[in-house]
Design an enzyme around this catalytic site. Structure first.
Site, PDB file in Angstrom:
ATOM      1  N   SER A 133      -6.543   2.771   3.768  1.00 14.49           N
ATOM      2  CA  SER A 133      -5.913   2.093   2.856  1.00 14.49           C
ATOM      3  C   SER A 133      -6.740   1.482   1.821  1.00 14.49           C
ATOM      4  CB  SER A 133      -4.843   1.241   3.342  1.00 14.49           C
ATOM      5  OG  SER A 133      -3.945   0.793   2.251  1.00 14.49           O
TER       6      SER A 133
ATOM      7  N   SER B   3       0.829  -1.316   0.183  1.00 19.61           N
ATOM      8  CA  SER B   3       0.036  -0.130  -0.047  1.00 19.61           C
ATOM      9  C   SER B   3       0.759   1.164  -0.004  1.00 19.61           C
ATOM     10  CB  SER B   3      -1.056   0.028   1.104  1.00 19.61           C
ATOM     11  OG  SER B   3      -1.984  -0.800   0.760  1.00 19.61           O
TER      12      SER B   3
ATOM     13  N   LYS C  79       0.117   3.509  -2.865  1.00 19.67           N
ATOM     14  CA  LYS C  79      -1.011   4.480  -2.729  1.00 19.67           C
ATOM     15  C   LYS C  79      -0.620   6.033  -2.664  1.00 19.67           C
ATOM     16  CE  LYS C  79      -4.720   1.429  -1.093  1.00 19.67           C
ATOM     17  NZ  LYS C  79      -3.925   0.210  -0.743  1.00 19.67           N
TER      18      LYS C  79
END
Length: 210
Positions: A157, A103, A106
């Site tokens: 997330s 993640s 992101k």
């Protein structure tokens, strides 16, 4: 205290102030050390595709701390500790090994979304955007603003938020991913590659290094 004594005290105080100022000027080490942010100032700007013309900051990998201390044993496959003030590598373990970044992807997704805000600020959720376990709880056909999606992208997330941002890109999801890779190239991240906006593994060869 008479006028003469007041004048004497005032002279001493003024002398101390002047002496302190001279010391401050003469000895830079007494001044507060300013840490300059090494990241490029154009991080959130669009005009950064001419990679060769940019003054990219990169860590000086050859400058490693030479203190004879035993390196700690860590379970991580790769690690990198860098002193930005002294431009010095404090610790490294397989720093150039390409590994999944999950993640952390992101962060780049957020940057591209912020640089390309959709006109009207309405982002529509499709069925294809509802992927992965981590979610902000979107439903198909829902409409959200960029700010709302960014909260869902970073705080829980949300993979659904990441996919929604990518799918609402002017020329589609794949173009959004291409923009992520162009940004990585412009920042000098030669060992970074994106194949999706969420960081989910199994969707192409997505990686970076410490």
């Amino acid at each position: 205290m008479n006028r003469s004594q007041i004048s004497y005290v005032a002279t001493i105080i003024l002398g101390c102030v002047l002496l302190g100022f001279v010391v401050w000027i003469a000895y830079p080490n007494f001044q507060k050390k300013v840490v300059v942010d090494p990241l490029p100032s154009f991080l959130s700007l669009k005009n950064n595709k001419e990679v060769k013309t940019l003054n990219i900051w990169l860590p000086k990998n050859e400058k490693v701390m030479g203190i004879n201390i035993e390196k700690p044993e860590i379970s991580a496959k790769s690690a990198y500790v860098y002193d930005l003030t002294e431009d010095l590598v404090l610790y490294e373990k397989n720093p150039k090994t390409r590994l999944p970044i999950a993640s952390l992807t992101k962060i780049m997704t957020a940057i591209i979304a912020l640089e390309n805000k959709k006109q009207g600020d309405k982002y529509f959720v499709t069925k294809d955007a509802l992927v992965g376990e981590n979610s902000m709880g979107l439903t198909e056909s829902e409409s959200l603003t960029l700010e709302e999606l960014l909260y869902g992208l970073i705080l829980p997330s949300g993979n659904d938020a990441a996919e929604t941002l990518a799918e609402n890109y002017p020329s589609g999801r794949q173009s959004f991913i291409n923009a992520m890779n162009k940004k990585a190239s412009a920042l000098g991240l030669s060992d970074t590659n994106f194949t999706n906006p969420s960081g989910l593994e199994g969707d192409g060869n997505q990686y970076s290094t410490a």
